[in-house]
Write an enzyme that holds these catalytic residues in place. Structure first.
Site, PDB file in Angstrom:
ATOM      1  N   GLU A   1       0.833  -1.200   0.000  1.00 33.70           N
ATOM      2  CA  GLU A   1       0.000   0.000   0.000  1.00 33.70           C
ATOM      3  C   GLU A   1       0.873   1.259   0.000  1.00 33.70           C
ATOM      4  OE1 GLU A   1      -3.173  -2.463   2.772  1.00 33.70           O
ATOM      5  OE2 GLU A   1      -2.094  -0.735   3.602  1.00 33.70           O
TER       6      GLU A   1
ATOM      7  N   ASP B   1       1.452  -4.430  13.112  1.00 32.38           N
ATOM      8  CA  ASP B   1       0.187  -4.872  13.683  1.00 32.38           C
ATOM      9  C   ASP B   1      -0.701  -5.532  12.627  1.00 32.38           C
ATOM     10  OD1 ASP B   1       0.074  -2.884  16.427  1.00 32.38           O
ATOM     11  OD2 ASP B   1       1.246  -2.206  14.723  1.00 32.38           O
ATOM     12  N   PHE B   2      -0.526  -5.139  11.356  1.00 31.65           N
ATOM     13  CA  PHE B   2      -1.368  -5.668  10.281  1.00 31.65           C
ATOM     14  C   PHE B   2      -0.921  -7.055   9.828  1.00 31.65           C
ATOM     15  CE2 PHE B   2      -1.913  -0.954   8.874  1.00 31.65           C
ATOM     16  CZ  PHE B   2      -2.603  -0.697  10.048  1.00 31.65           C
TER      17      PHE B   2
ATOM     18  N   HIS C   1      -1.228   0.236  16.387  1.00 32.04           N
ATOM     19  CA  HIS C   1      -0.147   0.590  15.461  1.00 32.04           C
ATOM     20  C   HIS C   1       1.210   0.646  16.162  1.00 32.04           C
ATOM     21  CE1 HIS C   1      -3.791   2.072  13.490  1.00 32.04           C
ATOM     22  NE2 HIS C   1      -3.140   2.055  12.351  1.00 32.04           N
TER      23      HIS C   1
ATOM     24  N   PHE D   1       2.418  -1.271   8.908  1.00 33.11           N
ATOM     25  CA  PHE D   1       2.487  -1.434  10.359  1.00 33.11           C
ATOM     26  C   PHE D   1       2.495  -2.922  10.688  1.00 33.11           C
ATOM     27  CE2 PHE D   1       0.903   2.892  10.127  1.00 33.11           C
ATOM     28  CZ  PHE D   1       1.626   3.527  11.127  1.00 33.11           C
TER      29      PHE D   1
ATOM     30  N   GLU E   1      -4.126  -6.602   2.925  1.00 33.01           N
ATOM     31  CA  GLU E   1      -2.865  -7.272   3.248  1.00 33.01           C
ATOM     32  C   GLU E   1      -2.902  -8.753   2.908  1.00 33.01           C
ATOM     33  OE1 GLU E   1      -2.686  -3.442   5.355  1.00 33.01           O
ATOM     34  OE2 GLU E   1      -4.243  -4.970   5.093  1.00 33.01           O
TER      35      GLU E   1
END
Length: 335
Positions: A38, A94-95, A138, A92, A69
């Site tokens: 992205e 976290d993703f 995040h 990030f 993702e």
């Protein structure tokens, strides 16, 4: 011995610039290397790490993807299986939760399930690290998750020099690799050779020699450990600082040999302490250097809480120079 840059032809780069240089060099060297994620093209990623790459290599090799993702990670797995060497950008860490099926059930297992006939030579780049005031969704450091999975390699650079050399090695590797970059370190500067170099995966680096205590630290915690070691010097404690650089494969021998020499150890990591990287490394040390230890191996990781948005609360959740200094001082009996 600590690795040093001895080449005369060096330049000062930030960690972000070192990442970009590694990608550019590998894309020039190998037409199969491509980047997708992205906002990686014209925007150069949210942290501007990839700025300028699309101008040189075009949108066929630096590809913006939809906000999915799972989707673009799956595309990368297929592309790697069929001859490309994709580098996936997950803005990030976290993703990573959204990529788990593709990385854990597909990328990590295809080589084994095919009897060695298929390979997945891809790199998934993800950020980690708190202290950016980005709150609970995040700010996590989830590298222990990926290290738990057979078939994946996990890399955590702590300097611009390491970042460039390790990323080049990761891109050339025939295995799926997860490459974690601490977003708070993108502006960290360091000497990087202009000449070609590659750092092999699975080789730790002794960042600082010492004789009284070993501090094993990962990613941004290496800089924290080095600062704490400088303060320990002032009270007569000589600390050795080791950066594993890859937490899988893990250079167990370097860690164990250091602790056999110093007889004390602290493991510092920004991931959650419970069931995390600190526990694994502490176990390796305890088993390999048990009869040389003069004190229990200490572990320092993130608190077992969601990362707060409040700056003072967030700062309190992760190890700091002061907290590492205090634990080392106590372990060495210098209270």
């Amino acid at each position: 011995m600590p690795e040093t840059v001895t080449q005369t032809n060096v330049w000062e780069l930030t960690l972000a610039e070192a990442i970009r240089e590694a990608l550019a060099e590998e894309m020039r060297r190998d037409q199969r290397v491509c980047v997708l994620g992205e906002d990686v093209a014209e925007a150069g990623s949210p942290f501007k790490v990839l700025a300028g790459l699309v101008g040189e290599f075009g949108t066929d090799r630096v590809m913006d993807t939809p906000i999915s993702e799972a989707g673009f990670t799956g595309i990368a797995v297929g592309a790697a299986m069929t001859g490309l060497r994709p580098v996936v950008d997950v803005m990030f860490g976290d993703f990573l939760t959204l990529t788990m099926d593709q990385m854990v059930n597909q990328a990590a297992k295809i080589h084994y399930m095919s009897g060695g006939k298929w390979k997945v030579p891809m790199v998934l780049r993800a950020t980690m690290g708190a202290a950016r005031r980005s709150a609970a969704q995040h700010s996590q450091s989830l590298h222990a998750w990926m290290s738990h999975i057979p078939g994946l390699k996990v890399v955590l650079p702590s300097t611009p020099y390491d970042a460039k050399g390790l990323l080049k090695a990761a891109i050339r590797d025939d295995n799926p690799i997860v490459f974690f970059e601490d977003k708070m370190m993108y502006k960290l500067k360091g000497s990087v050779p202009r000449e070609e170099y590659v750092i092999p995966l699975g080789v730790a680096d002794i960042k600082r020699q010492g004789r009284d205590i070993t501090i094993v630290a990962t990613s941004s915690m290496v800089q924290v450990a080095l600062a704490a070691a400088a303060r320990l010097d002032a009270i007569g404690v000589s600390a050795e600082v080791i950066d594993p650089r890859t937490i899988w494969p893990l250079d167990e021998k370097t860690l164990i040999d250091s602790v056999k020499k110093t007889s004390r150890a602290i493991v510092v990591d920004e991931g959650y302490g419970r069931y995390g990287v600190t526990g694994e490394i502490a176990s390796v040390i305890a088993e390999g250097a048990f009869y040389n230890l003069d004190a229990p191996v200490k572990r320092m990781g993130a608190m077992h809480v969601p990362i707060p948005f409040s700056p003072p609360l967030e700062d309190a959740t992760i190890p700091s120079e002061q907290s590492v200094f205090e634990v080392a001082r106590e372990l060495c009996g210098r209270n």
